[in-house]
Design a protein around this motif. Structure first.
Motif, short mmCIF file in Angstrom:
data_model
loop_
_atom_site.label_atom_id
_atom_site.label_comp_id
_atom_site.label_asym_id
_atom_site.label_seq_id
_atom_site.Cartn_x
_atom_site.Cartn_y
_atom_site.Cartn_z
N ARG A 4 -12.12 0.69 0.09
CA ARG A 4 -11.74 -0.54 0.78
C ARG A 4 -10.34 -0.42 1.38
NH1 ARG A 4 -14.08 -2.97 -3.74
NH2 ARG A 4 -12.05 -3.44 -4.63
N ARG A 5 -9.40 0.16 0.61
CA ARG A 5 -8.04 0.32 1.13
C ARG A 5 -8.01 1.27 2.31
NH1 ARG A 5 -6.66 -0.33 -4.39
NH2 ARG A 5 -6.81 1.89 -4.82
N ALA A 6 -8.82 2.32 2.29
CA ALA A 6 -8.85 3.29 3.39
C ALA A 6 -9.42 2.66 4.66
CB ALA A 6 -9.67 4.52 2.99
N ALA A 7 -10.31 1.70 4.50
CA ALA A 7 -10.94 1.06 5.65
C ALA A 7 -10.07 -0.05 6.26
CB ALA A 7 -12.30 0.47 5.25
N MET A 8 -8.94 -0.37 5.62
CA MET A 8 -8.08 -1.44 6.13
C MET A 8 -7.29 -0.99 7.35
SD MET A 8 -6.34 -3.05 2.75
CE MET A 8 -7.27 -3.85 1.49
N SER A 9 -7.03 -1.95 8.23
CA SER A 9 -6.15 -1.68 9.37
C SER A 9 -4.71 -1.62 8.84
CB SER A 9 -6.29 -2.78 10.41
OG SER A 9 -5.77 -3.99 9.91
N PRO A 10 -3.77 -1.07 9.59
CA PRO A 10 -2.38 -1.00 9.10
C PRO A 10 -1.80 -2.38 8.76
CG PRO A 10 -2.66 0.43 10.99
CD PRO A 10 -3.94 -0.33 10.84
N GLU A 11 -2.16 -3.40 9.55
CA GLU A 11 -1.65 -4.74 9.26
C GLU A 11 -2.23 -5.27 7.95
OE1 GLU A 11 -3.40 -4.23 12.30
OE2 GLU A 11 -1.55 -3.65 13.33
N GLU A 12 -3.55 -5.07 7.77
CA GLU A 12 -4.19 -5.51 6.52
C GLU A 12 -3.60 -4.77 5.33
OE1 GLU A 12 -8.21 -4.58 7.58
OE2 GLU A 12 -8.72 -6.67 7.92
N ARG A 13 -3.36 -3.48 5.52
CA ARG A 13 -2.80 -2.66 4.43
C ARG A 13 -1.39 -3.16 4.06
NH1 ARG A 13 -4.41 1.70 1.09
NH2 ARG A 13 -2.53 2.21 -0.02
N ALA A 14 -0.58 -3.47 5.07
CA ALA A 14 0.78 -3.97 4.81
C ALA A 14 0.72 -5.31 4.06
CB ALA A 14 1.54 -4.12 6.11
N THR A 15 -0.19 -6.18 4.47
CA THR A 15 -0.36 -7.47 3.80
C THR A 15 -0.82 -7.26 2.36
OG1 THR A 15 -0.97 -8.45 5.92
CG2 THR A 15 -1.50 -9.72 3.95
N HIS A 16 -1.75 -6.34 2.18
CA HIS A 16 -2.27 -6.04 0.84
C HIS A 16 -1.15 -5.53 -0.07
CE1 HIS A 16 -4.86 -4.41 -2.30
NE2 HIS A 16 -4.24 -3.25 -2.15
N GLU A 17 -0.36 -4.58 0.42
CA GLU A 17 0.73 -4.01 -0.38
C GLU A 17 1.77 -5.07 -0.71
OE1 GLU A 17 1.05 -1.11 -1.91
OE2 GLU A 17 -0.96 -0.60 -1.22
N LYS A 18 2.08 -5.92 0.26
CA LYS A 18 3.06 -6.98 0.04
C LYS A 18 2.59 -7.93 -1.05
CE LYS A 18 5.46 -10.67 2.49
NZ LYS A 18 5.55 -11.41 3.74
N ARG A 19 1.31 -8.32 -0.98
CA ARG A 19 0.77 -9.23 -1.99
C ARG A 19 0.70 -8.55 -3.36
NH1 ARG A 19 -3.58 -10.71 -4.70
NH2 ARG A 19 -4.03 -12.90 -4.96
N ARG A 20 0.31 -7.27 -3.38
CA ARG A 20 0.20 -6.53 -4.64
C ARG A 20 1.56 -6.43 -5.33
NH1 ARG A 20 0.64 -1.54 -6.66
NH2 ARG A 20 1.42 -0.67 -4.72
N LYS A 21 2.61 -6.20 -4.53
CA LYS A 21 3.95 -6.10 -5.13
C LYS A 21 4.46 -7.46 -5.58
CE LYS A 21 5.38 -1.92 -2.79
NZ LYS A 21 6.24 -1.33 -1.76
N ALA A 22 4.10 -8.50 -4.86
CA ALA A 22 4.59 -9.84 -5.20
C ALA A 22 3.87 -10.41 -6.41
CB ALA A 22 4.39 -10.78 -4.01
N ASN A 23 2.61 -10.09 -6.58
CA ASN A 23 1.81 -10.67 -7.67
C ASN A 23 1.58 -9.64 -8.77
OD1 ASN A 23 1.59 -13.06 -6.29
ND2 ASN A 23 -0.24 -12.43 -5.22
N ARG A 24 2.63 -9.28 -9.44
CA ARG A 24 2.51 -8.34 -10.55
C ARG A 24 1.85 -9.04 -11.73
NH1 ARG A 24 3.92 -2.99 -9.57
NH2 ARG A 24 5.42 -3.00 -7.89
N PRO A 25 1.05 -8.32 -12.52
CA PRO A 25 0.44 -8.96 -13.69
C PRO A 25 1.48 -9.27 -14.75
CG PRO A 25 -0.23 -6.66 -13.51
CD PRO A 25 0.60 -6.97 -12.32
#
Length: 190
Positions: free
Chosen positions: A104-125
């Motif tokens: 799923r991550r490989a299929a993301m566009s660069p913008e989607e990937r940047a949004t995903h990484e930003k959210r992943r870093k912001a929402n730590r468990p």
């Protein structure tokens, strides 16, 4: 596995059958009188009658097997002493799940990937307190590393203080010069 004649005779004996029935009746009574799930069923809206370990819990069909507590987000492995096949099954499931996530991550566009990484870093468990402690720990580690490398902490207040010290040293130098006449000045100040 085949049983010996003695074992077969024991299993067919009246004494064993009576003990087995006593055990079953006790288990059935405990189940009938114990706490129930109570979740609303989809079929008719009646409360679920499946037994649970404690009052207020749900059966595994109504969310009782969902991980809860502070470790809900961590991977849950079989307990020590569980069969090896259970661990192997869990590991293969995790590998499959990780592979799908990577696809799923490989299929993301660069913008989607940047949004995903930003959210992943912001929402730590973890709880807010745990996340704050981790942030404080990172700051302290950075400060310690800077001190070990003899770097001064990056602070505007320190640079202001150093400038003020230089200014005061310059004023003190002028005062020393004013105390002496030109002839009495030490060689250093001429």
């Amino acid at each position: 596995m085949s049983l010996t004649k003695k074992q077969r005779d024991f299993l067919n004996s009246a004494h064993f059958k009576e003990a087995r029935m006593r055990g079953l009746k006790n288990a059935w009574a405990k189940q009938a009188n114990g706490p129930k799930c109570g979740a609303k069923t989809r079929a008719d809206g009646a409360p679920c009658r499946k037994p649970v370990a404690e009052e207020g819990q749900r059966c595994r069909l109504h969310g009782g097997a969902t991980p809860k507590g502070k470790n809900w987000h961590r991977r849950q492995f079989p307990k020590k002493g569980a069969p090896l096949s259970k661990l192997q099954k869990k590991l293969s499931e995790l590998k499959r799940r990780d592979g799908k996530a990577e696809e799923r991550r490989a299929a993301m566009s660069p913008e989607e990937r940047a949004t995903h990484e930003k959210r992943r870093k912001a929402n730590r468990p973890g709880t807010p307190t745990e996340r704050q402690q981790a942030r404080d720990g990172r700051k302290a580690k950075k400060l310690i590393d800077d001190l070990r490398q003899n770097k001064k902490p990056d602070s505007g207040e320190i640079s202001k203080l150093e400038a003020h010290i230089r200014k005061l040293e310059g004023q003190a130098q002028k005062l020393k010069l004013d105390q002496y006449d030109e002839d009495e000045l030490p060689e250093v100040f001429k």
